[in-house]
Design an enzyme around this catalytic site. Structure first.
Site, PDB file in Angstrom:
ATOM      1  N   TYR A 277      29.776  35.967  32.581  1.00 12.84           N
ATOM      2  CA  TYR A 277      30.615  36.138  31.402  1.00 12.84           C
ATOM      3  C   TYR A 277      29.713  36.562  30.240  1.00 12.84           C
ATOM      4  O   TYR A 277      28.763  35.856  29.898  1.00 12.84           O
ATOM      5  CB  TYR A 277      31.341  34.842  31.066  1.00 12.84           C
ATOM      6  CG  TYR A 277      32.268  34.380  32.160  1.00 12.84           C
ATOM      7  CD1 TYR A 277      33.633  34.673  32.117  1.00 12.84           C
ATOM      8  CD2 TYR A 277      31.783  33.658  33.254  1.00 12.84           C
ATOM      9  CE1 TYR A 277      34.489  34.260  33.134  1.00 12.84           C
ATOM     10  CE2 TYR A 277      32.632  33.239  34.274  1.00 12.84           C
ATOM     11  CZ  TYR A 277      33.980  33.547  34.215  1.00 12.84           C
ATOM     12  OH  TYR A 277      34.821  33.135  35.222  1.00 12.84           O
ATOM     13  N   HIS A 283      37.948  36.730  31.921  1.00 13.28           N
ATOM     14  CA  HIS A 283      37.382  37.073  33.224  1.00 13.28           C
ATOM     15  C   HIS A 283      35.917  37.479  33.074  1.00 13.28           C
ATOM     16  O   HIS A 283      35.479  37.939  32.015  1.00 13.28           O
ATOM     17  CB  HIS A 283      38.170  38.209  33.871  1.00 13.28           C
ATOM     18  CG  HIS A 283      39.611  37.878  34.093  1.00 13.28           C
ATOM     19  ND1 HIS A 283      40.021  36.976  35.047  1.00 13.28           N
ATOM     20  CD2 HIS A 283      40.729  38.313  33.467  1.00 13.28           C
ATOM     21  CE1 HIS A 283      41.348  36.877  35.021  1.00 13.28           C
ATOM     22  NE2 HIS A 283      41.800  37.674  34.069  1.00 13.28           N
ATOM     23  N   LYS A 314      34.486  44.836  37.692  1.00 11.90           N
ATOM     24  CA  LYS A 314      33.225  44.296  37.203  1.00 11.90           C
ATOM     25  C   LYS A 314      32.093  45.264  37.528  1.00 11.90           C
ATOM     26  O   LYS A 314      32.207  46.070  38.453  1.00 11.90           O
ATOM     27  CB  LYS A 314      32.936  42.937  37.847  1.00 11.90           C
ATOM     28  CG  LYS A 314      34.068  41.920  37.679  1.00 11.90           C
ATOM     29  CD  LYS A 314      33.712  40.592  38.280  1.00 11.90           C
ATOM     30  CE  LYS A 314      34.931  39.700  38.445  1.00 11.90           C
ATOM     31  NZ  LYS A 314      35.692  39.528  37.200  1.00 11.90           N
TER      32      LYS A 314
END
Length: 336
Positions: A277, A283, A314
């Site tokens: 993070y 998320h 990601k």
């Protein structure tokens, strides 16, 4: 246009200069040009040249014994048909910006050709990316799978920026080892949880993972005991490493991520060491896997990693640990 095969490469006469001047094929030599094997085959296949005594099939057979030639030709053909001017070297191919060619423009990509089963040697990869960056080029892997399909990956060496919010302060506290993890008696919510540490066991107890514990012990935030005796970080590391041979690399990468005020949590469900993070997002932003700088990993494994990361929106980074620090290598699929 007539050309001759001299047993090594294909040469054109004076009229071949047009291929170089207009489309960047070959290298000037004498009154004509000398074509690289991939160039010659491509032009023969497109019926732009005629090589007496050779068809496309027979000329391909002449070159087929060269190591990895077929995959190299497939990548060359794909890049040409995407509208790029391509020349061999300094890696496998030098790819120019669309509309540009040698003498009138600059190359944009340096391309390395691999198969899906080829190993990635991180030390070598980092060296080549650094070379490309120094030349102000983008480094690209062109991977050819067993069905001759192509996938392109851009490789970047990432310099991590600091998180958008600084880590909150944590007052020192005590922990007791339970197995390889530690337990802290602290009510919910706690300073540790606010800073992204631990997993709540119940309202009064917080479990701290080994990498978290090492980081907090090194920083003097947690004092850990085992069977009533205090442990130093070195003693705990020796104890925890018995069941986790990757702990040294994981610890160094975890510490570097925390140094930038990121919050690393286990990435097990994604098949990697950490989900990370970087700010206030609900998320995680990155998946990070810790490896030694000299690590070797099959390209197929990296491909699965990148696919997983992209499917959950990601970035996919590998944290390479070496004596001078951590080098984060990002793999990203691209469409040229």
């Amino acid at each position: 246009m007539k050309a001759i095969f001299d047993g090594t490469s294909v040469l054109t006469g004076r009229d071949g200069k047009m291929l170089y001047d207009q489309s960047g094929y070959g290298r000037p030599e004498g009154e004509g040009i000398r074509l690289a094997p991939q160039e010659a085959l491509y032009l023969l296949h497109r019926q732009k040249i005629d090589v007496p005594g050779y068809t496309f099939d027979s000329l391909l057979a002449e070159y087929a014994d060269q190591r990895n030639f077929l995959r190299s030709f497939l990548v060359y053909r794909d890049l040409r048909e995407r509208g790029y001017v391509v020349q061999t070297g300094p890696h496998d191919f030098r790819v120019f910006r669309r509309g540009e060619k040698p003498g009138t423009g600059e190359s944009l990509y340096l391309v390395r050709v691999l198969s899906e089963r080829d190993p990635i040697r991180f030390a070598k990869l980092i060296e080549e990316v650094v070379t490309s960056r120094n030349m102000r080029k983008q480094y690209v892997l062109a991977v050819v799978d067993d069905e001759e399909e192509l996938t392109y990956y851009e490789i970047k060496l990432q310099k991590l920026a600091d998180a958008t919010a600084p880590a909150p302060r944590i007052n020192p506290c005590d922990a007791v080892l339970v197995g390889k993890s530690a337990m802290v008696r602290v009510s919910s919510p706690s300073e540790l949880e606010n800073a992204g540490f631990g997993k709540r066991l119940d309202e009064e107890r917080l479990l701290i993972s080994p990498v978290e514990l090492l980081y907090l012990m090194d920083g003097g935030t947690l004092r850990a005991t085992k069977d009533g005796a205090s442990l130093t970080p070195a003693e705990y590391f020796t104890f925890a490493k018995e069941s986790d041979p990757e702990l040294a690399e994981k610890d160094k990468v975890y510490t570097e991520l925390r140094r930038h005020d990121f919050i690393p949590r286990t990435g097990y469900k994604f098949g990697h060491h950490y989900r990370v993070y970087c700010g206030k997002n609900v998320h995680s932003d990155m998946l990070v896997h810790a490896v030694e700088k000299e690590a070797i990993m099959p390209m197929s494994v990296i491909s699965r990693s990148v696919r997983m990361a992209h499917s959950v929106k990601k970035k996919m980074l590998f944290g390479c640990v070496h004596t001078t620090g951590i080098q984060f290598v990002e793999f990203a699929r691209i469409k040229l």
